[in-house]
Design a protein around this motif. Structure first.
Motif, PDB file in Angstrom:
ATOM      1  N   PRO A  62     -27.023  78.198  77.111  1.00 37.05           N
ATOM      2  CA  PRO A  62     -28.243  77.418  77.320  1.00 37.05           C
ATOM      3  C   PRO A  62     -28.077  76.308  78.373  1.00 37.05           C
ATOM      4  CG  PRO A  62     -27.837  77.692  74.973  1.00 37.05           C
ATOM      5  CD  PRO A  62     -26.642  78.230  75.699  1.00 37.05           C
ATOM      6  N   GLN A  63     -26.860  75.820  78.573  1.00 35.98           N
ATOM      7  CA  GLN A  63     -26.602  74.748  79.536  1.00 35.98           C
ATOM      8  C   GLN A  63     -26.598  75.234  80.984  1.00 35.98           C
ATOM      9  OE1 GLN A  63     -24.635  75.653  77.021  1.00 35.98           O
ATOM     10  NE2 GLN A  63     -24.394  73.932  75.637  1.00 35.98           N
ATOM     11  N   GLY A  64     -26.809  76.539  81.197  1.00 39.32           N
ATOM     12  CA  GLY A  64     -26.861  77.082  82.550  1.00 39.32           C
ATOM     13  C   GLY A  64     -25.561  77.689  83.050  1.00 39.32           C
ATOM     14  N   ILE A  65     -24.557  77.751  82.246  1.00 38.35           N
ATOM     15  CA  ILE A  65     -23.271  78.353  82.632  1.00 38.35           C
ATOM     16  C   ILE A  65     -23.273  79.817  82.207  1.00 38.35           C
ATOM     17  CG2 ILE A  65     -20.783  78.332  82.222  1.00 38.35           C
ATOM     18  CD1 ILE A  65     -21.075  75.314  81.665  1.00 38.35           C
ATOM     19  N   THR A  66     -22.789  80.688  83.102  1.00 37.06           N
ATOM     20  CA  THR A  66     -22.659  82.105  82.771  1.00 37.06           C
ATOM     21  C   THR A  66     -21.203  82.522  82.876  1.00 37.06           C
ATOM     22  OG1 THR A  66     -24.886  82.573  83.565  1.00 37.06           O
ATOM     23  CG2 THR A  66     -23.391  84.455  83.340  1.00 37.06           C
ATOM     24  N   VAL A  67     -20.699  83.119  81.820  1.00 40.45           N
ATOM     25  CA  VAL A  67     -19.340  83.650  81.793  1.00 40.45           C
ATOM     26  C   VAL A  67     -19.433  85.159  81.983  1.00 40.45           C
ATOM     27  CG1 VAL A  67     -17.269  83.979  80.385  1.00 40.45           C
ATOM     28  CG2 VAL A  67     -18.549  81.824  80.247  1.00 40.45           C
ATOM     29  N   VAL A  72     -27.604  84.062  75.781  1.00 43.56           N
ATOM     30  CA  VAL A  72     -28.173  85.368  76.108  1.00 43.56           C
ATOM     31  C   VAL A  72     -26.999  86.232  76.539  1.00 43.56           C
ATOM     32  CG1 VAL A  72     -29.703  86.631  77.650  1.00 43.56           C
ATOM     33  CG2 VAL A  72     -30.383  84.376  76.792  1.00 43.56           C
ATOM     34  N   ILE A  73     -26.837  87.367  75.897  1.00 43.85           N
ATOM     35  CA  ILE A  73     -25.683  88.229  76.159  1.00 43.85           C
ATOM     36  C   ILE A  73     -26.167  89.599  76.604  1.00 43.85           C
ATOM     37  CG2 ILE A  73     -23.605  89.263  75.181  1.00 43.85           C
ATOM     38  CD1 ILE A  73     -23.582  86.958  73.151  1.00 43.85           C
TER      39      ILE A  73
END
Length: 111
Positions: A67-72, A42-43
């Motif tokens: 999807p793995q829960g990491i946000t950059v 999701v961007i």
């Protein structure tokens, strides 16, 4: 995954409103590149003008939630100094480290 970098490069454009259009074009390219490389993420992105040391910087923020829960989080700031473009890029995953990097940048002083 948490860093700040800066650089400058010659800018041979006409400056002013053309520079803002150029920034928008680059921001759109970056958004599309992230979207193509991480189609399941999701961007979200935003653009604005931010004042740093009394100077206006074109600002582009993008968040990529995997999807793995990491946000950059990626933040780009740029402006012209005569015929050179100066840019600062901040990328972080760890929110506390990101706050430190953003605080360091926002407290920069230009003379």
């Amino acid at each position: 995954m948490n860093y700040l970098d800066s650089n400058y490069q010659p800018y041979d454009g006409k400056g002013g409103r053309y520079y803002v259009k150029s920034c928008k074009y680059v921001n759109d390219l970056l958004f599309q590149a992230w979207k193509a490389q991480v189609p399941n993420a999701v961007i979200d992105s935003s653009t604005s003008v931010q004042m740093i040391s009394g100077l206006a910087f074109q600002t582009f923020k993008i968040e990529i939630s995997y999807p793995q829960g990491i946000t950059v989080h990626s933040l780009s700031y740029s402006r012209l100094f005569d015929k050179k473009e100066f840019s600062v890029n901040i990328l972080y995953v760890d929110r506390k480290q990101g706050e430190k990097l953003i605080n360091a940048w926002q407290n920069s002083v230009f003379k």
